[in-house]
Write an enzyme that holds these catalytic residues in place. Structure first.
Site, PDB file in Angstrom:
ATOM      1  N   CYS A 111       0.834  -1.193   0.000  1.00  0.00           N
ATOM      2  CA  CYS A 111       0.000   0.000   0.000  1.00  0.00           C
ATOM      3  C   CYS A 111       0.878   1.255   0.000  1.00  0.00           C
ATOM      4  O   CYS A 111       1.496   1.571  -1.010  1.00  0.00           O
ATOM      5  CB  CYS A 111      -0.978  -0.035   1.179  1.00  0.00           C
ATOM      6  N   HIS A 210      -3.635  -4.999   0.629  1.00  0.00           N
ATOM      7  CA  HIS A 210      -3.076  -5.412   1.915  1.00  0.00           C
ATOM      8  C   HIS A 210      -3.068  -6.944   2.021  1.00  0.00           C
ATOM      9  O   HIS A 210      -3.973  -7.535   2.607  1.00  0.00           O
ATOM     10  CB  HIS A 210      -3.874  -4.798   3.072  1.00  0.00           C
ATOM     11  N   GLU A 212      -1.409  -8.829   3.887  1.00  0.00           N
ATOM     12  CA  GLU A 212      -1.332  -9.322   5.275  1.00  0.00           C
ATOM     13  C   GLU A 212      -2.711  -9.564   5.865  1.00  0.00           C
ATOM     14  O   GLU A 212      -2.860 -10.313   6.843  1.00  0.00           O
ATOM     15  CB  GLU A 212      -0.538  -8.346   6.150  1.00  0.00           C
TER      16      GLU A 212
END
Length: 237
Positions: A111, A210, A212
């Protein structure tokens, strides 16, 4: 098996715990650490620090995490009304990134981290995407992730890492306008840049979403694999 050490850039924000309120704290969402650990690495949290990049000597990979906007002065613009930058992060992370590239360290920008990569490679950003694409789908509401279709360039690192994936999550109001010397290898359905990479290096990848927070955080796992290969090579050498 060697467990590679993966640096994760962090930031300073007021936080609260127990009886403490609004204490300046070095933090990064645990999701980054969880994703690195699940992929077989050990996360090392790196607070903003632009004095030197000596810590990279013991690391096997670097993640530039998401967060606040990159200072527009870094790409020759004045800040727009909705831009909220953290110059201390910019200085610390660019110090790390410059040294990581010199060392050939695997790098993953997530990001904001992808946007910082583009700026470091001589590019620039859209400061508020809704003014460019005409909708708020990339950040539907405060704290709410959106999702959207995505496509990747065949034969690219991003395409190999994300093979079979056609949707990703989304939470950002800025985006890459000019990738500089990087190659764009991923796009949203509205044309927003979703992945950039340096094809002249083994692993320098930026993703706008994102991973994660995805059930299958493939870019993080790919970075950890690249870090493990580097660690094993160092041990053998």
């Amino acid at each position: 098996m060697t467990r590679p050490l993966i640096g994760v850039s962090a930031y300073v924000e007021p936080a609260g715990w127990a009886v403490w309120r609004d204490v300046p704290a070095v933090l990064v969402p645990e999701a980054y650490v969880r994703a690195v650990t699940a992929a077989g690495g050990r996360a090392v949290v790196l607070p903003p620090d632009d004095r030197d990049a000596d810590v990279l000597r013991v690391l096997d990979g670097l993640i530039l995490a998401g967060g606040a906007d990159v200072d527009p002065a870094r790409y020759g613009q004045l800040p727009a009304p909705r831009t909220e930058s953290r110059p201390d992060r910019d200085a610390g992370e660019l110090t790390l990134l410059t040294a990581a590239l010199d060392l050939g360290l695997p790098v993953l920008g997530i990001c904001r981290g992808m946007q910082l990569l583009a700026v470091a490679y001589g590019g620039g950003l859209h400061q508020h995407l809704p003014e460019v694409v005409g909708h708020d789908g990339h950040r539907p509401a405060p704290g709410v992730y959106g999702t959207h279709p995505v496509r990747f360039a065949p034969g690219s690192l991003a395409g190999a890492v994300m093979a079979g994936v056609d949707r990703v999550n989304s939470y950002h109001h800025q985006g890459v306008a000019d990738p500089g010397r990087l190659t764009v290898t991923g796009w949203a359905d509205d044309g927003v840049v979703e992945a950039v990479e340096d094809p002249d290096r083994p692993f320098v990848l930026g993703v706008q979403w994102h991973p994660e927070n995805e059930a299958d955080p493939r870019p993080v796992a790919a970075l950890v694999r690249a870090g493990r290969d580097r660690a094993l090579g160092r041990l053998r050498g």
